[in-house]
Design an enzyme around this catalytic site. Structure first.
Site, PDB file in Angstrom:
ATOM      1  N   HIS A  26       0.843  -1.189  -0.019  1.00 12.01           N
ATOM      2  CA  HIS A  26       0.035   0.087  -0.268  1.00 12.01           C
ATOM      3  C   HIS A  26       0.711   1.149   0.043  1.00 12.01           C
ATOM      4  O   HIS A  26       1.827   1.329   0.824  1.00 12.01           O
ATOM      5  CB  HIS A  26      -0.950  -0.058   1.238  1.00 12.01           C
ATOM      6  CG  HIS A  26      -1.562   1.461   1.381  1.00 12.01           C
ATOM      7  ND1 HIS A  26      -2.892   1.841   0.621  1.00 12.01           N
ATOM      8  CD2 HIS A  26      -1.360   2.438   2.324  1.00 12.01           C
ATOM      9  CE1 HIS A  26      -3.422   2.721   0.820  1.00 12.01           C
ATOM     10  NE2 HIS A  26      -2.569   3.317   1.780  1.00 12.01           N
TER      11      HIS A  26
ATOM     12  N   ASP B 244     -14.841   3.673   8.728  1.00 15.59           N
ATOM     13  CA  ASP B 244     -13.593   4.541   8.554  1.00 15.59           C
ATOM     14  C   ASP B 244     -14.428   5.619   7.520  1.00 15.59           C
ATOM     15  O   ASP B 244     -13.911   6.732   7.361  1.00 15.59           O
ATOM     16  CB  ASP B 244     -12.470   3.930   7.710  1.00 15.59           C
ATOM     17  CG  ASP B 244     -11.510   4.555   6.998  1.00 15.59           C
ATOM     18  OD1 ASP B 244     -10.891   5.149   7.978  1.00 15.59           O
ATOM     19  OD2 ASP B 244     -11.381   4.693   5.971  1.00 15.59           O
TER      20      ASP B 244
ATOM     21  N   ARG C  84     -13.667  13.663  10.106  1.00 13.83           N
ATOM     22  CA  ARG C  84     -12.271  14.347  10.282  1.00 13.83           C
ATOM     23  C   ARG C  84     -11.764  15.450   9.305  1.00 13.83           C
ATOM     24  O   ARG C  84     -11.508  16.543   9.621  1.00 13.83           O
ATOM     25  CB  ARG C  84     -11.267  13.200  10.275  1.00 13.83           C
ATOM     26  CG  ARG C  84     -11.346  12.419  11.506  1.00 13.83           C
ATOM     27  CD  ARG C  84     -10.413  11.088  11.232  1.00 13.83           C
ATOM     28  NE  ARG C  84      -9.250  11.327  10.663  1.00 13.83           N
ATOM     29  CZ  ARG C  84      -8.521  10.689   9.773  1.00 13.83           C
ATOM     30  NH1 ARG C  84      -8.694   9.535   9.266  1.00 13.83           N
ATOM     31  NH2 ARG C  84      -7.037  10.967   9.573  1.00 13.83           N
TER      32      ARG C  84
ATOM     33  N   SER D 146      -6.989   4.321  10.207  1.00 10.15           N
ATOM     34  CA  SER D 146      -7.780   4.441   8.880  1.00 10.15           C
ATOM     35  C   SER D 146      -7.128   3.452   7.790  1.00 10.15           C
ATOM     36  O   SER D 146      -7.594   2.707   7.179  1.00 10.15           O
ATOM     37  CB  SER D 146      -7.627   5.851   8.090  1.00 10.15           C
ATOM     38  OG  SER D 146      -8.324   6.007   7.218  1.00 10.15           O
TER      39      SER D 146
ATOM     40  N   LYS E 265      -8.372  -0.774   6.810  1.00 14.19           N
ATOM     41  CA  LYS E 265      -8.891  -1.177   5.065  1.00 14.19           C
ATOM     42  C   LYS E 265      -7.744  -2.409   4.949  1.00 14.19           C
ATOM     43  O   LYS E 265      -8.234  -3.173   4.189  1.00 14.19           O
ATOM     44  CB  LYS E 265      -8.617   0.043   4.349  1.00 14.19           C
ATOM     45  CG  LYS E 265      -9.591   1.142   4.654  1.00 14.19           C
ATOM     46  CD  LYS E 265      -9.714   2.141   3.641  1.00 14.19           C
ATOM     47  CE  LYS E 265      -8.506   3.184   3.472  1.00 14.19           C
ATOM     48  NZ  LYS E 265      -8.656   4.176   4.651  1.00 14.19           N
TER      49      LYS E 265
END
Length: 431
Positions: free
Chosen positions: A82, A161, A168, A183, A187
């Site tokens: 990621h 999320d 946020r 967050s 995921k």
């Protein structure tokens, strides 16, 4: 149990227990805790932080708020990579096929781009016919068969999320490292991989603008991984300059292909090799860097990595013949930018190049925007390349006439120096 009592408890510096965190997430997703109450809680987290145990439980409850993909039926150690988002970051298109060609299963869920950062899904969808809409079983079957599949994020994945991030964003609570870490990790963990490599971008083209903040985020995510029994490793990489030569969608796919042929730029090669070496260690293929590099070299030189890329594209519906055609990338308009003096090129702002590419049509400002897959930027002279007056520095491309103002806005984002500058790619590694 009342949310107001938990806000006060956290504000006074006490650690929340597992039941209290479970209550907060579940009641917020169900709507029983209101946005104004949750925004107060998030603001308290901004100032008070969270303990490792709190972050681990918070992440776990977010992950459990929606569907969790079960990858147990995929053989071997499942790996995922990621990136926190960058300009010209087509790394997945190279790393995925290399790792899959080495018989390591790559089960990846990716997102679309928003703002100045390009999304892996957008790049893949620029290939005619390519589909990210696989069912969970199709996803699993494909990874078992060819060792790689990439799908888009689904609405039923980590709904906590989605609600929290939107809140946020409008309440000034985006920059909390515990909230960013939970967050990202919620995921990643919901997609079921055993090992996760996180590429935390750092610099003016990234959310984390300095190395110390990037290290704090990396440390939090590694801690979450340990709390939840996952192998999480982090590479902090330079995003003060665009990665590679191409920024866009179709042109980034073509650069990925060139890189898989062994024709990548030195900075992009370094990034891809480093990621592959770390993933091969995580997958327990080898713990020796020299051996890992040799294995990567072999699948590139033999053409196995490129073959795997084409197999991956074709399996997910992509038209490989159109991808290989000379007119796959065929923008109608272009604008060249030439050097005004001699010296050494220095690109000092990846952010500005990302914004320029978005204005050309290669990105989206809102989620509803359509992308022009032909739009983008090709960088002919990268940082520390020698430049002569009149040399081509870069070219802007689009399907619509190009406003000269876009090129003018880039003038403060590069300079031609008398000497070369430091240009590190990998800023740190953590595990």
């Amino acid at each position: 149990m009342r949310i107001v009592d938990l806000i006060i408890k956290k504000r006074e510096g006490f650690e929340l227990n597992d039941q209290e965190i479970e209550f907060i997430i579940q009641k917020y997703v169900s709507g029983e805790i209101k946005d104004y109450q949750m925004s107060s809680f998030l603001t308290t987290i901004m100032f008070k932080g969270m303990t490792p145990k709190e972050i681990g439980k918070f992440t776990l409850e977010m992950m459990k708020s929606g569907r969790i993909i079960d990858l147990k039926s995929i053989k071997g150690i499942k790996v995922d990579k990621h990136s926190t988002g960058g300009v010209g970051d087509k790394t997945t298109l190279v790393v995925g096929p290399i790792i899959a060609a080495l018989d390591v299963p790559v089960a990846k869920m990716s997102g679309r781009g928003l703002g100045h950062t390009g999304g892996t899904i957008d790049k893949l969808e620029s290939i005619p016919g390519f589909s990210v809409a696989l069912t969970e079983q199709e996803f699993i079957d494909q990874v078992n068969k060819i060792k790689i599949a990439v799908i888009g994020q689904t609405d039923d994945l980590v709904p906590a999320d989605k609600k929290l991030y939107a809140l946020r964003d409008v309440t000034g609570n985006v920059s909390s490292i515990p909230l960013i870490a939970s967050s990202i990790m919620s995921k990643k963990l919901a997609t079921g991989s055993d090992a996760i490599l996180l590429d935390v971008k750092c610099g003016n083209g990234a959310f984390m603008t300095n190395v110390e903040e990037a290290r704090k985020l990396a440390s939090q995510m590694i801690t979450i991984g340990k709390e939840l029994n996952r192998d999480v490793r982090v590479e902090i990489t330079n995003m003060s300059r665009p990665m590679g030569k191409s920024i866009g969608n179709k042109n980034e796919v073509l650069e990925a292909i060139r890189t898989l042929k062994g024709q990548g730029t030195s900075d992009f090669n370094e990034l891809c090799y480093s990621a592959c070496i770390t993933i091969l260690k995580q997958a327990k293929v080898t713990n020796d860097e020299k051996e890992a590099k040799k294995m990567i070299d072999e699948v590139i030189k033999s053409g196995k990595a490129l073959d795997k890329f084409y197999e991956f594209i074709e399996t997910q519906g992509g038209d490989v013949q159109k991808l290989k055609a000379k007119d796959f990338w065929n923008p109608k308009y272009k604008l060249d930018v030439l050097a005004e003096n001699d010296g050494f090129m220095e690109i000092s702002s990846a952010l500005s190049f990302g914004i320029a590419a978005s204005k050309l049509g290669a990105g989206r400002i809102t989620k509803e925007d359509n992308i022009d897959f032909e739009a983008g930027i090709e960088i002919n002279k990268k940082t520390n390349d020698e430049v002569k007056k009149g040399d081509l520095l870069f070219t802007l491309y689009s399907s619509k006439p190009i406003d000269m103002q876009i090129a003018n806005e880039l003038k403060d984002s590069y300079q031609i120096n008398k000497q070369k500058v430091e240009n590190k790619v990998i800023l740190d590694r953590m595990e």
